[in-house]
Design a protein around this motif. Sequence first.
Motif, PDB file in Angstrom:
ATOM      1  N   ARG A 161       0.844  -1.192   0.000  1.00 29.07           N
ATOM      2  CA  ARG A 161       0.000   0.000   0.000  1.00 29.07           C
ATOM      3  C   ARG A 161       0.888   1.255   0.000  1.00 29.07           C
ATOM      4  O   ARG A 161       1.943   1.257   0.614  1.00 29.07           O
ATOM      5  CB  ARG A 161      -0.834  -0.044   1.285  1.00 29.07           C
ATOM      6  N   ARG A 162       0.490   2.252  -0.709  1.00 35.78           N
ATOM      7  CA  ARG A 162       1.191   3.549  -0.829  1.00 35.78           C
ATOM      8  C   ARG A 162       2.533   3.456  -1.563  1.00 35.78           C
ATOM      9  O   ARG A 162       3.351   4.373  -1.492  1.00 35.78           O
ATOM     10  CB  ARG A 162       1.450   4.210   0.547  1.00 35.78           C
ATOM     11  N   SER A 163       2.785   2.330  -2.253  1.00 37.09           N
ATOM     12  CA  SER A 163       4.067   2.252  -2.962  1.00 37.09           C
ATOM     13  C   SER A 163       4.030   3.094  -4.243  1.00 37.09           C
ATOM     14  O   SER A 163       5.070   3.463  -4.776  1.00 37.09           O
ATOM     15  CB  SER A 163       4.416   0.797  -3.283  1.00 37.09           C
ATOM     16  N   GLY A 164       2.818   3.370  -4.746  1.00 43.44           N
ATOM     17  CA  GLY A 164       2.722   4.246  -5.923  1.00 43.44           C
ATOM     18  C   GLY A 164       2.027   3.624  -7.132  1.00 43.44           C
ATOM     19  O   GLY A 164       2.094   4.167  -8.229  1.00 43.44           O
ATOM     20  N   LYS A 165       1.346   2.500  -6.932  1.00 45.72           N
ATOM     21  CA  LYS A 165       0.742   1.780  -8.065  1.00 45.72           C
ATOM     22  C   LYS A 165      -0.305   2.623  -8.801  1.00 45.72           C
ATOM     23  O   LYS A 165      -0.258   2.749 -10.023  1.00 45.72           O
ATOM     24  CB  LYS A 165       0.080   0.476  -7.579  1.00 45.72           C
ATOM     25  N   SER A 166      -1.240   3.180  -8.035  1.00 49.50           N
ATOM     26  CA  SER A 166      -2.301   3.951  -8.700  1.00 49.50           C
ATOM     27  C   SER A 166      -1.726   5.184  -9.355  1.00 49.50           C
ATOM     28  O   SER A 166      -2.162   5.577 -10.445  1.00 49.50           O
ATOM     29  CB  SER A 166      -3.366   4.381  -7.692  1.00 49.50           C
ATOM     30  N   SER A 167      -0.752   5.806  -8.713  1.00 46.82           N
ATOM     31  CA  SER A 167      -0.142   7.005  -9.302  1.00 46.82           C
ATOM     32  C   SER A 167       0.481   6.672 -10.646  1.00 46.82           C
ATOM     33  O   SER A 167       0.323   7.419 -11.613  1.00 46.82           O
ATOM     34  CB  SER A 167       0.960   7.554  -8.392  1.00 46.82           C
ATOM     35  N   ILE A 168       1.187   5.551 -10.716  1.00 43.76           N
ATOM     36  CA  ILE A 168       1.846   5.168 -11.965  1.00 43.76           C
ATOM     37  C   ILE A 168       0.793   5.012 -13.059  1.00 43.76           C
ATOM     38  O   ILE A 168       0.916   5.549 -14.157  1.00 43.76           O
ATOM     39  CB  ILE A 168       2.631   3.846 -11.782  1.00 43.76           C
TER      40      ILE A 168
ATOM     41  N   GLU B 165      -0.832  15.838  -8.750  1.00 46.97           N
ATOM     42  CA  GLU B 165      -2.212  15.497  -8.402  1.00 46.97           C
ATOM     43  C   GLU B 165      -2.305  14.153  -7.691  1.00 46.97           C
ATOM     44  O   GLU B 165      -3.286  13.888  -7.003  1.00 46.97           O
ATOM     45  CB  GLU B 165      -3.081  15.446  -9.663  1.00 46.97           C
ATOM     46  N   THR B 166      -1.303  13.282  -7.883  1.00 44.46           N
ATOM     47  CA  THR B 166      -1.385  11.946  -7.288  1.00 44.46           C
ATOM     48  C   THR B 166      -1.314  12.004  -5.764  1.00 44.46           C
ATOM     49  O   THR B 166      -1.640  11.036  -5.094  1.00 44.46           O
ATOM     50  CB  THR B 166      -0.257  11.019  -7.782  1.00 44.46           C
ATOM     51  N   LEU B 167      -0.879  13.143  -5.244  1.00 45.14           N
ATOM     52  CA  LEU B 167      -0.802  13.286  -3.782  1.00 45.14           C
ATOM     53  C   LEU B 167      -2.171  13.049  -3.150  1.00 45.14           C
ATOM     54  O   LEU B 167      -2.284  12.635  -2.006  1.00 45.14           O
ATOM     55  CB  LEU B 167      -0.333  14.704  -3.423  1.00 45.14           C
ATOM     56  N   PHE B 168      -3.222  13.320  -3.925  1.00 45.84           N
ATOM     57  CA  PHE B 168      -4.568  13.228  -3.363  1.00 45.84           C
ATOM     58  C   PHE B 168      -5.291  11.940  -3.736  1.00 45.84           C
ATOM     59  O   PHE B 168      -6.470  11.791  -3.486  1.00 45.84           O
ATOM     60  CB  PHE B 168      -5.395  14.447  -3.809  1.00 45.84           C
TER      61      PHE B 168
ATOM     62  N   GLU C 237      -6.685   8.262  -3.505  1.00 47.86           N
ATOM     63  CA  GLU C 237      -6.993   7.389  -2.378  1.00 47.86           C
ATOM     64  C   GLU C 237      -6.208   6.106  -2.548  1.00 47.86           C
ATOM     65  O   GLU C 237      -5.971   5.647  -3.657  1.00 47.86           O
ATOM     66  CB  GLU C 237      -8.480   7.080  -2.374  1.00 47.86           C
ATOM     67  N   SER C 238      -5.840   5.514  -1.451  1.00 52.27           N
ATOM     68  CA  SER C 238      -5.062   4.294  -1.523  1.00 52.27           C
ATOM     69  C   SER C 238      -5.913   3.159  -2.105  1.00 52.27           C
ATOM     70  O   SER C 238      -7.125   3.125  -1.923  1.00 52.27           O
ATOM     71  CB  SER C 238      -4.614   3.936  -0.118  1.00 52.27           C
ATOM     72  N   THR C 239      -5.255   2.249  -2.838  1.00 51.06           N
ATOM     73  CA  THR C 239      -5.985   1.131  -3.427  1.00 51.06           C
ATOM     74  C   THR C 239      -6.366   0.153  -2.322  1.00 51.06           C
ATOM     75  O   THR C 239      -5.497  -0.290  -1.594  1.00 51.06           O
ATOM     76  CB  THR C 239      -5.060   0.378  -4.407  1.00 51.06           C
ATOM     77  N   ASN C 240      -7.658  -0.156  -2.209  1.00 50.07           N
ATOM     78  CA  ASN C 240      -7.962  -1.189  -1.220  1.00 50.07           C
ATOM     79  C   ASN C 240      -8.808  -2.326  -1.772  1.00 50.07           C
ATOM     80  O   ASN C 240      -9.236  -3.200  -1.064  1.00 50.07           O
ATOM     81  CB  ASN C 240      -8.595  -0.600   0.049  1.00 50.07           C
TER      82      ASN C 240
ATOM     83  N   ILE D 196      11.725  -0.094  -8.763  1.00 45.10           N
ATOM     84  CA  ILE D 196      12.232   0.538  -7.544  1.00 45.10           C
ATOM     85  C   ILE D 196      11.809   1.991  -7.694  1.00 45.10           C
ATOM     86  O   ILE D 196      12.409   2.756  -8.464  1.00 45.10           O
ATOM     87  CB  ILE D 196      13.756   0.359  -7.442  1.00 45.10           C
ATOM     88  N   HIS D 197      10.741   2.330  -6.990  1.00 42.83           N
ATOM     89  CA  HIS D 197       9.978   3.534  -7.326  1.00 42.83           C
ATOM     90  C   HIS D 197      10.246   4.704  -6.368  1.00 42.83           C
ATOM     91  O   HIS D 197      10.783   4.507  -5.291  1.00 42.83           O
ATOM     92  CB  HIS D 197       8.488   3.146  -7.333  1.00 42.83           C
ATOM     93  N   LYS D 198       9.849   5.889  -6.803  1.00 41.92           N
ATOM     94  CA  LYS D 198      10.032   7.152  -6.062  1.00 41.92           C
ATOM     95  C   LYS D 198      11.514   7.486  -5.882  1.00 41.92           C
ATOM     96  O   LYS D 198      11.924   7.965  -4.826  1.00 41.92           O
ATOM     97  CB  LYS D 198       9.361   7.100  -4.676  1.00 41.92           C
ATOM     98  N   VAL D 199      12.318   7.218  -6.901  1.00 39.02           N
ATOM     99  CA  VAL D 199      13.749   7.494  -6.764  1.00 39.02           C
ATOM    100  C   VAL D 199      14.061   8.974  -6.973  1.00 39.02           C
ATOM    101  O   VAL D 199      15.223   9.374  -6.908  1.00 39.02           O
ATOM    102  CB  VAL D 199      14.617   6.637  -7.727  1.00 39.02           C
ATOM    103  N   ASP D 200      13.008   9.793  -7.200  1.00 40.42           N
ATOM    104  CA  ASP D 200      13.265  11.229  -7.403  1.00 40.42           C
ATOM    105  C   ASP D 200      13.942  11.887  -6.215  1.00 40.42           C
ATOM    106  O   ASP D 200      14.655  12.857  -6.362  1.00 40.42           O
ATOM    107  CB  ASP D 200      11.958  11.963  -7.757  1.00 40.42           C
ATOM    108  N   GLY D 201      13.733  11.345  -5.025  1.00 43.02           N
ATOM    109  CA  GLY D 201      14.335  11.953  -3.844  1.00 43.02           C
ATOM    110  C   GLY D 201      15.775  11.525  -3.603  1.00 43.02           C
ATOM    111  O   GLY D 201      16.414  11.992  -2.665  1.00 43.02           O
TER     112      GLY D 201
ATOM    113  N   THR E 295      12.477   4.006 -11.048  1.00 39.24           N
ATOM    114  CA  THR E 295      11.393   4.794 -11.637  1.00 39.24           C
ATOM    115  C   THR E 295      10.924   5.930 -10.730  1.00 39.24           C
ATOM    116  O   THR E 295      11.109   5.898  -9.514  1.00 39.24           O
ATOM    117  CB  THR E 295      10.157   3.912 -11.931  1.00 39.24           C
ATOM    118  N   SER E 296      10.309   6.915 -11.372  1.00 40.12           N
ATOM    119  CA  SER E 296       9.676   8.013 -10.660  1.00 40.12           C
ATOM    120  C   SER E 296       8.610   8.597 -11.584  1.00 40.12           C
ATOM    121  O   SER E 296       8.807   8.636 -12.799  1.00 40.12           O
ATOM    122  CB  SER E 296      10.719   9.080 -10.333  1.00 40.12           C
ATOM    123  N   ILE E 297       7.521   9.061 -10.992  1.00 40.75           N
ATOM    124  CA  ILE E 297       6.501   9.689 -11.843  1.00 40.75           C
ATOM    125  C   ILE E 297       6.848  11.153 -12.124  1.00 40.75           C
ATOM    126  O   ILE E 297       6.190  11.799 -12.911  1.00 40.75           O
ATOM    127  CB  ILE E 297       5.077   9.616 -11.215  1.00 40.75           C
ATOM    128  N   TYR E 298       7.891  11.657 -11.453  1.00 40.55           N
ATOM    129  CA  TYR E 298       8.257  13.058 -11.659  1.00 40.55           C
ATOM    130  C   TYR E 298       9.198  13.277 -12.838  1.00 40.55           C
ATOM    131  O   TYR E 298       9.583  14.397 -13.125  1.00 40.55           O
ATOM    132  CB  TYR E 298       8.851  13.653 -10.376  1.00 40.55           C
TER     133      TYR E 298
END
Length: 317
Positions: A4-11, A23-26, A28-31, A111-116, A152-155
């Motif tokens: 959960r919150r790893s970034g699947k829906s955002s991708i 916009e992906t900040l908002f 909802e988590s996939t459940n 390996i996601h969110k590597v932008d940081g 990977t990163s969505i940014y």
Amino acid sequence: MGLRRSGKSSIQKVVFHKMSPNETLFLESTNKICREDVSNSSFVSFQIWDFPGQIDFFDPTFDYEMIFRGTGALIFVIDSQDDYVEALSRLHLTVTRAYKVNPDINFEVFIHKVDGLSDDHKIEKQRDIHKRANDDLADAGLERIHLSFYLTSIYDHSIFEAFSKVVQKLIPQLPTLENLLNIFISNSGIEKAFLFDVVSKIYIATDSSPVDMQTYELCCDMIDVVIDISCIYGLTGDEAGTPYDKESMAIIHLNNTTVMYLKEVTKFLALVCFLREESFERKGLIDYNFHCFKKAIEEVFDVRLKVQRSRKLLSQR
Ligand code: GDP
């Protein structure tokens, strides 16, 4: 899949729905398990299953066998900014289960969110995750399972690039497409050419010269520009109008004597190529070669034609 919150829906939203990363900040988590068909709008006719983090393989109501049997690629998303011990054990469980049902699945780890992360840090993370995941498989006697890793990163465009590679592995005609692109560019004085799925900006094939990220990003930007301009000024107001059709094409002259040329190939595909200004002087030749290329691509994907041909061959026997 992924925690959960790893970034699947955002991708999924960024790649297939043009959502802007902020916009992906908002979201909802996939459940629950969400299934989406990408086949109506995109060349690549596939479905995406977005799994919530906590799937219980022992839950009898979840028929994972049925799902994995028809799966071409399983993408597992790991949040690189978080502690990934739990993600790795989930990855192991998922991969071993899926492999048992269907050994032909391609296992792709984002390996996601590597932008940081700094460049050194990225490499370090990838090495660590790669090693741990493979050690786990080796401990279980499953060295034959192959995992591919992507940062990977969505940014930035890395998520599109990774998705392109994943999709390319699923296209049986890929060698033919690459070969056609090679023939096309070498006869037209073109330096680099990509075949793009316009909606997702996934490139489904390119010629055999190496891909650099900047060139790829320029292509994505060009597609955005063409579609945006077309949406604003190109639509006539009738409902059936689309911003991308048979007439779609664009030429952009960059200030370093390079020309970018985009042209419609099929309903979903566009060719985007890079060439020197002096080569572009022979535009007639390029257009003729493009015409041949387009015809060849249509033949490759025309299933009806293939069926007719094989019937004919059979009847001749
Ligand atoms: P899911 O539960 O796996 O579907 O996760 P979500 O798609 O809901 O994403 C969870 C959070 O991660 C959201 O706040 C996103 O904005 C954030 N996120 C997703 N991808 C990235 C990324 O590439 N970089 C960063 N920094 N954050 C991301």
